[in-house]
Scaffold this motif. Structure first.
Motif, PDB file in Angstrom:
ATOM      1  N   VAL A 186       0.866  -1.183   0.000  1.00 62.64           N
ATOM      2  CA  VAL A 186       0.000   0.000   0.000  1.00 62.64           C
ATOM      3  C   VAL A 186       0.896   1.224   0.000  1.00 62.64           C
ATOM      4  O   VAL A 186       1.878   1.285   0.755  1.00 62.64           O
ATOM      5  CB  VAL A 186      -0.924   0.019   1.236  1.00 62.64           C
ATOM      6  CG1 VAL A 186      -1.758   1.301   1.277  1.00 62.64           C
ATOM      7  CG2 VAL A 186      -1.834  -1.208   1.249  1.00 62.64           C
ATOM      8  N   ARG A 232      -2.000  -1.185  -4.009  1.00 62.94           N
ATOM      9  CA  ARG A 232      -3.082  -0.228  -3.780  1.00 62.94           C
ATOM     10  C   ARG A 232      -2.497   1.135  -3.438  1.00 62.94           C
ATOM     11  O   ARG A 232      -1.427   1.233  -2.810  1.00 62.94           O
ATOM     12  CB  ARG A 232      -3.993  -0.676  -2.625  1.00 62.94           C
ATOM     13  CG  ARG A 232      -4.751  -1.957  -2.901  1.00 62.94           C
ATOM     14  CD  ARG A 232      -5.833  -1.778  -3.961  1.00 62.94           C
ATOM     15  NE  ARG A 232      -6.628  -2.992  -4.082  1.00 62.94           N
ATOM     16  CZ  ARG A 232      -6.328  -4.021  -4.870  1.00 62.94           C
ATOM     17  NH1 ARG A 232      -5.210  -3.970  -5.604  1.00 62.94           N
ATOM     18  NH2 ARG A 232      -7.097  -5.089  -4.914  1.00 62.94           N
ATOM     19  N   THR A 249      -3.439   5.023  -1.753  1.00 60.72           N
ATOM     20  CA  THR A 249      -4.391   5.817  -0.977  1.00 60.72           C
ATOM     21  C   THR A 249      -3.902   7.255  -0.888  1.00 60.72           C
ATOM     22  O   THR A 249      -2.712   7.538  -1.051  1.00 60.72           O
ATOM     23  CB  THR A 249      -4.583   5.273   0.457  1.00 60.72           C
ATOM     24  OG1 THR A 249      -3.432   5.576   1.256  1.00 60.72           O
ATOM     25  CG2 THR A 249      -4.830   3.785   0.463  1.00 60.72           C
ATOM     26  N   ASP A 291      -7.587   1.364  -8.256  1.00 55.75           N
ATOM     27  CA  ASP A 291      -6.706   0.968  -7.147  1.00 55.75           C
ATOM     28  C   ASP A 291      -6.482   2.105  -6.159  1.00 55.75           C
ATOM     29  O   ASP A 291      -5.726   1.935  -5.191  1.00 55.75           O
ATOM     30  CB  ASP A 291      -5.340   0.530  -7.686  1.00 55.75           C
ATOM     31  CG  ASP A 291      -5.422  -0.683  -8.585  1.00 55.75           C
ATOM     32  OD1 ASP A 291      -6.251  -1.571  -8.299  1.00 55.75           O
ATOM     33  OD2 ASP A 291      -4.671  -0.746  -9.585  1.00 55.75           O
ATOM     34  N   CYS A 329      -7.885   5.124  -3.520  1.00 54.19           N
ATOM     35  CA  CYS A 329      -8.997   5.587  -2.686  1.00 54.19           C
ATOM     36  C   CYS A 329      -8.502   6.642  -1.710  1.00 54.19           C
ATOM     37  O   CYS A 329      -7.303   6.730  -1.424  1.00 54.19           O
ATOM     38  CB  CYS A 329      -9.657   4.434  -1.931  1.00 54.19           C
ATOM     39  SG  CYS A 329      -8.623   3.691  -0.652  1.00 54.19           S
ATOM     40  N   ARG A 379     -10.812   1.387   8.223  1.00 57.13           N
ATOM     41  CA  ARG A 379     -10.803   1.393   6.757  1.00 57.13           C
ATOM     42  C   ARG A 379      -9.476   0.859   6.225  1.00 57.13           C
ATOM     43  O   ARG A 379      -9.446   0.113   5.245  1.00 57.13           O
ATOM     44  CB  ARG A 379     -11.057   2.797   6.225  1.00 57.13           C
ATOM     45  CG  ARG A 379     -12.495   3.283   6.410  1.00 57.13           C
ATOM     46  CD  ARG A 379     -12.852   4.358   5.399  1.00 57.13           C
ATOM     47  NE  ARG A 379     -12.711   3.877   4.031  1.00 57.13           N
ATOM     48  CZ  ARG A 379     -12.709   4.684   2.964  1.00 57.13           C
ATOM     49  NH1 ARG A 379     -12.817   5.998   3.134  1.00 57.13           N
ATOM     50  NH2 ARG A 379     -12.565   4.190   1.742  1.00 57.13           N
ATOM     51  N   TYR A 380      -8.377   1.228   6.868  1.00 57.82           N
ATOM     52  CA  TYR A 380      -7.089   0.683   6.448  1.00 57.82           C
ATOM     53  C   TYR A 380      -7.029  -0.825   6.685  1.00 57.82           C
ATOM     54  O   TYR A 380      -6.491  -1.565   5.845  1.00 57.82           O
ATOM     55  CB  TYR A 380      -5.951   1.390   7.182  1.00 57.82           C
ATOM     56  CG  TYR A 380      -5.536   2.683   6.534  1.00 57.82           C
ATOM     57  CD1 TYR A 380      -4.858   2.696   5.312  1.00 57.82           C
ATOM     58  CD2 TYR A 380      -5.820   3.907   7.127  1.00 57.82           C
ATOM     59  CE1 TYR A 380      -4.482   3.879   4.706  1.00 57.82           C
ATOM     60  CE2 TYR A 380      -5.447   5.102   6.526  1.00 57.82           C
ATOM     61  CZ  TYR A 380      -4.782   5.082   5.320  1.00 57.82           C
ATOM     62  OH  TYR A 380      -4.421   6.256   4.714  1.00 57.82           O
ATOM     63  N   LEU A 428      -8.675  -2.553   3.916  1.00 57.82           N
ATOM     64  CA  LEU A 428      -7.815  -2.533   2.734  1.00 57.82           C
ATOM     65  C   LEU A 428      -6.710  -3.578   2.852  1.00 57.82           C
ATOM     66  O   LEU A 428      -6.432  -4.328   1.898  1.00 57.82           O
ATOM     67  CB  LEU A 428      -7.224  -1.133   2.561  1.00 57.82           C
ATOM     68  CG  LEU A 428      -6.271  -0.923   1.368  1.00 57.82           C
ATOM     69  CD1 LEU A 428      -7.011  -1.150   0.055  1.00 57.82           C
ATOM     70  CD2 LEU A 428      -5.688   0.486   1.407  1.00 57.82           C
ATOM     71  N   TYR A 429      -6.084  -3.644   4.020  1.00 55.70           N
ATOM     72  CA  TYR A 429      -5.024  -4.633   4.236  1.00 55.70           C
ATOM     73  C   TYR A 429      -5.556  -6.057   4.041  1.00 55.70           C
ATOM     74  O   TYR A 429      -4.901  -6.901   3.397  1.00 55.70           O
ATOM     75  CB  TYR A 429      -4.451  -4.520   5.644  1.00 55.70           C
ATOM     76  CG  TYR A 429      -3.775  -3.225   6.005  1.00 55.70           C
ATOM     77  CD1 TYR A 429      -3.292  -2.352   5.031  1.00 55.70           C
ATOM     78  CD2 TYR A 429      -3.598  -2.863   7.342  1.00 55.70           C
ATOM     79  CE1 TYR A 429      -2.653  -1.171   5.382  1.00 55.70           C
ATOM     80  CE2 TYR A 429      -2.957  -1.692   7.701  1.00 55.70           C
ATOM     81  CZ  TYR A 429      -2.499  -0.838   6.719  1.00 55.70           C
ATOM     82  OH  TYR A 429      -1.868   0.327   7.077  1.00 55.70           O
ATOM     83  N   SER A 482      -7.881  -7.120   2.233  1.00 57.86           N
ATOM     84  CA  SER A 482      -8.137  -7.437   0.830  1.00 57.86           C
ATOM     85  C   SER A 482      -6.864  -7.817   0.087  1.00 57.86           C
ATOM     86  O   SER A 482      -6.923  -8.400  -0.999  1.00 57.86           O
ATOM     87  CB  SER A 482      -8.801  -6.243   0.131  1.00 57.86           C
ATOM     88  OG  SER A 482      -7.869  -5.179  -0.073  1.00 57.86           O
TER      89      SER A 482
END
Length: 498
Positions: A165, A215, A217, A246, A248, A474-475, A478-479, A481
């Motif tokens: 990320v 990803r 961010t 990818d 957000c 939220r992080y 993401l992790y 996923s």
């Protein structure tokens, strides 16, 4: 979930701006939410001194052939106790000055090696070549200084690697260096291409992170959209728009353990959020400290900012005569462009009862500014997220700000409807010019003269909750996923072009 969080600055070990606040608070919130965290940071003298419970983990060798051994030191962040790993390489990090520049404000000439090492160690800790037994499932990199870590993982063609990320805190800072640094840092020549590390005939650390991470961010939803346009993308909007699926925006948070007026040790008079009498005492103390006239009814406007045109500080100087004519006071703490510093010094010398300019940075004074100020000035031309408005909310200081990035995401302009519904928490202007900024200030001064209306705005400010817990969840999503994907490269050969 094992997460390695790589950053070039972490509060309270070393700080030049908001990146440090995020890098200190977000890992702590993630740890509280159940993640197994490690923070990776260069071993600057200040960081080595302030880290608690230090012990040597082992040798990292000499990965960039600089002629000196690099070692890994573990410790814990003060207060939060989050584990931190320090890269102990005195030849690159043990020096006077700041993390990026010397004492005269000049970039360190070997920054490519310094932050190339940070990136390489971050990648190395994800492999069997790590001196530590702990291996991350996620590598989370932040800003250009860590941008080459995902590129190293791609170059090494690992059979399995962590998900990656990359967070853009400010796309204007890109870490550009001469092409010859590609080989010096250990990358194969084929990675220096438009579909890779090349950016307008230079090596870009930032582009490395954007191209090779799984990803991407940013630190607010609005900024994630803005940087896909020419106006905000700084020349890299093509890559970002092609990687939109990818990318957000996850809004930053505020560390209310540090920014809490009720327990703030930096204040002359700690007070509960929303306590008008307590705030008045801090205002009087701040006026006395800064040598301003002791005028309780005069609106006291504060600025806690880097002094640059990006932050709109030229707009403040342009509107300053009109602001002073309204009977307001302005207090500033910050450092930056010498021309702007000189402008504020001159204004303070000419109007000592109304203007105070503290050139430099003081964390303690920043807290007292928030506690004593009535109005926070944030006329930024762009602002990826902004943390200062979060702190101002908690201390009952009302922001005047440009509608951009995270400021647009978090501020509700004061008007008839928003006052009636109790949602107004600031004064917002759309067009970033001195006239629009001045008009927003005039509206704020007019409402400040009406205590009943002003208290409604302050009440809405204090009611805002931007704690890190929500962002951390939220992080974590993401992790999750990405964990266990074992991807060999975030962007895939031939996918996106700048």
């Amino acid at each position: 979930m094992r997460v390695l969080f790589a950053s070039s600055e972490v509060f309270p070990l070393i700080k030049t701006g908001g990146l440090a606040d995020v890098s200190g608070a977000l890992p702590a919130a993630l740890a509280e939410a159940g993640a197994d965290m490690r923070i990776l940071l260069p071993g600057y003298p200040q960081a080595m001194d302030a880290t608690e419970a230090k012990r040597e983990v082992g040798s990292l060798g000499d990965p960039l052939a600089i002629g000196a051994e690099t070692r890994l030191v573990s410790g814990k962040l003060p207060e939060s106790g989050v584990p931190v790993w320090l890269i102990d390489c005195p030849v690159l990090f043990q020096r006077d000055g700041g993390p990026y520049q010397d004492g005269h404000g000049r970039d360190w000439p070997d920054n490519a090696l310094r932050f190339g090492l940070l990136s390489r160690v971050a990648a190395q800790l994800c492999t069997d070549g790590s001196p530590a037994k702990w291996r991350p499932q996620i590598l989370h990199c932040n800003d250009w200084q860590t941008g080459l870590a995902p590129a190293y993982l791609h170059a090494w063609e690992l059979l399995a690697r962590p998900g990656t990320v990359f967070t853009i805190h400010n796309i204007a800072y890109q870490g550009q260096f001469p092409p010859e640094m590609v080989a010096r840092l250990g990358f194969p020549p084929e990675m220096y291409a438009m579909e890779g590390l090349e950016y307008y005939d230079s090596l870009s650390f930032l582009k490395g992170g954007l191209y090779y991470s799984d990803r991407l961010t940013t630190v607010s939803p609005r900024y994630a959209k803005e940087i896909q346009t020419p106006a905000f993308g700084c020349g890299i909007e093509g890559l970002l728009s092609r990687r939109a699926t990818d990318l957000c925006g996850i809004l930053n948070g505020a560390d209310y353990g540090v920014w809490d007026p009720e327990s703030d040790s930096h204040l002359a008079h700690p007070f509960k959020p929303g306590d008008t009498a307590g705030k008045a005492r801090n205002k009087a103390a701040l006026q006395e400290e800064l040598g301003l006239a002791p005028l309780p009814q005069a609106p006291l406007m504060v600025i806690v900012s880097r002094l640059s045109d990006h932050k709109g500080m030229d707009l403040v100087l342009a509107a300053l005569p009109a602001i002073l004519a309204m009977g307001a006071q302005v207090a500033l703490v910050g450092t930056g462009d010498h021309q702007l510093e000189d402008g504020f010094r001159a204004a303070a010398a000419a109007h000592p009862a109304q203007v105070a300019a503290c050139i430099g940075y003081s964390e303690q004074l920043a807290h007292r500014m928030m506690a004593g100020g009535d109005i926070l000035l944030m006329p930024s031309r762009f602002e990826p997220c902004g943390l200062t408005q979060f702190y101002a909310f908690r201390y009952g200081t009302v922001p005047v700000a440009h509608a951009t990035g995270g400021l647009a995401d978090t501020l509700v302009d004061t008007g008839y409807d928003t006052l009636m519904t109790g949602t107004a928490n600031g004064f917002v202007f759309e067009h970033c010019n001195a006239g629009a900024f001045q008009w927003a200030v005039e509206r704020a001064v007019a409402l400040h003269a009406r205590p009943d209306q002003w208290r409604k705005i302050v009440k809405a400010c204090v009611a805002q909750d931007f704690s890190w817990g929500r962002s951390a969840l939220r992080y974590l999503d993401l992790y999750k996923s990405l964990a266990g994907t074992g991807k060999g490269g975030g962007n895939g050969k031939g996918r996106a072009k700048a």
